[in-house]
Scaffold this motif. Structure first.
Motif, PDB file in Angstrom:
ATOM      1  N   ILE A   1      41.672 -16.490 -28.965  1.00 54.45           N
ATOM      2  CA  ILE A   1      40.275 -16.774 -28.674  1.00 54.45           C
ATOM      3  C   ILE A   1      39.579 -15.482 -28.253  1.00 54.45           C
ATOM      4  O   ILE A   1      39.994 -14.833 -27.284  1.00 54.45           O
ATOM      5  N   TYR A   2      38.538 -15.110 -28.992  1.00 58.47           N
ATOM      6  CA  TYR A   2      37.629 -14.043 -28.577  1.00 58.47           C
ATOM      7  C   TYR A   2      36.630 -14.678 -27.616  1.00 58.47           C
ATOM      8  O   TYR A   2      35.879 -15.577 -28.009  1.00 58.47           O
ATOM      9  N   THR A   3      36.614 -14.224 -26.357  1.00 60.09           N
ATOM     10  CA  THR A   3      35.964 -14.987 -25.297  1.00 60.09           C
ATOM     11  C   THR A   3      34.482 -14.662 -25.080  1.00 60.09           C
ATOM     12  O   THR A   3      33.873 -15.190 -24.159  1.00 60.09           O
ATOM     13  N   GLY A   4      33.892 -13.850 -25.918  1.00 60.26           N
ATOM     14  CA  GLY A   4      32.476 -13.539 -25.795  1.00 60.26           C
ATOM     15  C   GLY A   4      32.236 -12.068 -25.486  1.00 60.26           C
ATOM     16  O   GLY A   4      33.109 -11.390 -24.955  1.00 60.26           O
ATOM     17  N   THR A   5      31.051 -11.592 -25.819  1.00 64.31           N
ATOM     18  CA  THR A   5      30.733 -10.169 -25.648  1.00 64.31           C
ATOM     19  C   THR A   5      29.628  -9.974 -24.623  1.00 64.31           C
ATOM     20  O   THR A   5      28.680 -10.766 -24.559  1.00 64.31           O
ATOM     21  N   PRO A   6      29.738  -8.935 -23.795  1.00 61.49           N
ATOM     22  CA  PRO A   6      28.668  -8.625 -22.846  1.00 61.49           C
ATOM     23  C   PRO A   6      27.496  -7.936 -23.544  1.00 61.49           C
ATOM     24  O   PRO A   6      27.538  -7.676 -24.750  1.00 61.49           O
ATOM     25  N   ALA A   7      26.452  -7.635 -22.781  1.00 64.02           N
ATOM     26  CA  ALA A   7      25.290  -6.955 -23.337  1.00 64.02           C
ATOM     27  C   ALA A   7      25.656  -5.555 -23.816  1.00 64.02           C
ATOM     28  O   ALA A   7      26.680  -4.991 -23.423  1.00 64.02           O
ATOM     29  N   GLY A   8      24.812  -5.019 -24.693  1.00 60.34           N
ATOM     30  CA  GLY A   8      25.007  -3.654 -25.169  1.00 60.34           C
ATOM     31  C   GLY A   8      25.430  -3.547 -26.611  1.00 60.34           C
ATOM     32  O   GLY A   8      25.777  -2.461 -27.078  1.00 60.34           O
TER      33      GLY A   8
ATOM     34  N   LEU B   1      37.613 -19.773 -18.893  1.00 61.13           N
ATOM     35  CA  LEU B   1      38.694 -19.988 -19.851  1.00 61.13           C
ATOM     36  C   LEU B   1      39.133 -21.444 -19.922  1.00 61.13           C
ATOM     37  O   LEU B   1      39.422 -21.958 -21.006  1.00 61.13           O
ATOM     38  N   GLU B   2      39.187 -22.118 -18.783  1.00 62.80           N
ATOM     39  CA  GLU B   2      39.587 -23.536 -18.794  1.00 62.80           C
ATOM     40  C   GLU B   2      38.601 -24.366 -19.621  1.00 62.80           C
ATOM     41  O   GLU B   2      39.024 -25.211 -20.426  1.00 62.80           O
ATOM     42  N   THR B   3      37.312 -24.118 -19.433  1.00 61.61           N
ATOM     43  CA  THR B   3      36.285 -24.866 -20.166  1.00 61.61           C
ATOM     44  C   THR B   3      36.367 -24.580 -21.662  1.00 61.61           C
ATOM     45  O   THR B   3      36.294 -25.502 -22.493  1.00 61.61           O
ATOM     46  N   ILE B   4      36.535 -23.317 -22.012  1.00 56.87           N
ATOM     47  CA  ILE B   4      36.614 -22.932 -23.424  1.00 56.87           C
ATOM     48  C   ILE B   4      37.811 -23.584 -24.102  1.00 56.87           C
ATOM     49  O   ILE B   4      37.699 -24.159 -25.195  1.00 56.87           O
ATOM     50  N   MET B   5      38.985 -23.499 -23.463  1.00 57.74           N
ATOM     51  CA  MET B   5      40.191 -24.053 -24.088  1.00 57.74           C
ATOM     52  C   MET B   5      40.105 -25.564 -24.225  1.00 57.74           C
ATOM     53  O   MET B   5      40.506 -26.127 -25.253  1.00 57.74           O
ATOM     54  N   ALA B   6      39.590 -26.245 -23.205  1.00 59.47           N
ATOM     55  CA  ALA B   6      39.459 -27.703 -23.275  1.00 59.47           C
ATOM     56  C   ALA B   6      38.504 -28.102 -24.402  1.00 59.47           C
ATOM     57  O   ALA B   6      38.771 -29.065 -25.146  1.00 59.47           O
ATOM     58  N   TYR B   7      37.401 -27.367 -24.549  1.00 57.34           N
ATOM     59  CA  TYR B   7      36.418 -27.682 -25.585  1.00 57.34           C
ATOM     60  C   TYR B   7      37.003 -27.462 -26.979  1.00 57.34           C
ATOM     61  O   TYR B   7      36.847 -28.310 -27.875  1.00 57.34           O
ATOM     62  N   ILE B   8      37.677 -26.335 -27.172  1.00 60.29           N
ATOM     63  CA  ILE B   8      38.277 -26.051 -28.476  1.00 60.29           C
ATOM     64  C   ILE B   8      39.342 -27.086 -28.811  1.00 60.29           C
ATOM     65  O   ILE B   8      39.420 -27.577 -29.948  1.00 60.29           O
ATOM     66  N   SER B   9      40.174 -27.441 -27.825  1.00 63.28           N
ATOM     67  CA  SER B   9      41.223 -28.430 -28.060  1.00 63.28           C
ATOM     68  C   SER B   9      40.638 -29.768 -28.487  1.00 63.28           C
ATOM     69  O   SER B   9      41.120 -30.398 -29.433  1.00 63.28           O
ATOM     70  N   GLU B  10      39.575 -30.186 -27.808  1.00 70.00           N
ATOM     71  CA  GLU B  10      38.973 -31.494 -28.104  1.00 70.00           C
ATOM     72  C   GLU B  10      38.378 -31.540 -29.503  1.00 70.00           C
ATOM     73  O   GLU B  10      38.510 -32.541 -30.216  1.00 70.00           O
TER      74      GLU B  10
END
Length: 208
Positions: free
Chosen positions: A174-181, A155-164
């Motif tokens: 933020i939808y944080t990604g989906t697992p397999a299936g 989450l820290e990496t995602i938020m920093a990237y989106i902010s930048e």
């Protein structure tokens, strides 16, 4: 949905999901967005979705709600006030054609009701997030199960990237990604989003 400003989504954030679609594992967050018109609440009733544009796939995800303008060094407890579960619906055939042409995914990802969202719940600490799986049931059969500890980008990496690159402010989600299936849905399917053993939202697919 007046509290939601921007809808950001993270693509290919689980290795097994990237593999099942034959995609490379990204080396930096893959971010796309959806218009707010895509939002649809889970109320137990039917939700209309497109049935004439090829296969429609579910992608269940953990969703975070941003509590304040992004500030480097802020803790997760300071930045996130609520979580929900959601489905990033994807017109898979449309997406495949767009990818071949090198075009943006918006037609495949941004249509009306493509961003399903359960009611929000208070943000627990990260230990509780890691202790609890989320899952998606289709007609009472579990088809996806995931846990935030398995993501490629935290989450820290995602938020920093989106902010930048785009900006990140109070009211963004933020939808944080989906697992397999991931897989297709049909008219009349009943989808249930669960946090641990607790149902957070359910609806019926109504193809139009």
């Amino acid at each position: 949905m007046e509290s939601v400003k921007n809808i950001y989504c993270v693509g290919r954030n689980y290795r097994l999901h990237a593999a099942e679609l034959g995609n490379d594992v990204p080396t930096k967050p893959m971010i796309f967005d959806k218009p707010t018109h895509a939002l649809a609440k889970t109320t137990g009733e039917a939700i209309e979705l497109p049935g004439s544009r090829g296969e429609l796939h579910y992608e269940a995800e953990l969703v975070i709600h941003i509590a304040r303008p992004y500030e480097a060094g802020a803790t997760l407890d300071e930045m996130i006030d609520q979580i929900a579960l959601g489905i990033d619906f994807t017109l898979r055939d449309v997406q495949s054609e767009l990818k071949k042409a090198g075009h943006p995914w918006l037609l495949a990802k941004g249509f009306k009701n493509s961003a399903i969202l359960t009611p929000f719940h208070p943000f627990p600490d990260m230990e509780k997030l890691y202790q609890t799986d989320f899952s998606l049931l289709k007609n009472e059969e579990q088809v996806q199960r995931g846990n935030l500890r398995d993501v490629i980008f935290d989450l820290e990496t995602i938020m920093a990237y989106i902010s930048e690159h785009f900006g990140l402010d109070k009211g963004d989600i933020i939808y944080t990604g989906t697992p397999a299936g991931v897989g297709p849905v049909s008219d009349g399917d009943v989808l249930t989003l669960k946090w641990g053993e607790e149902s957070w939202g359910q609806f019926t697919v109504k193809m139009k």
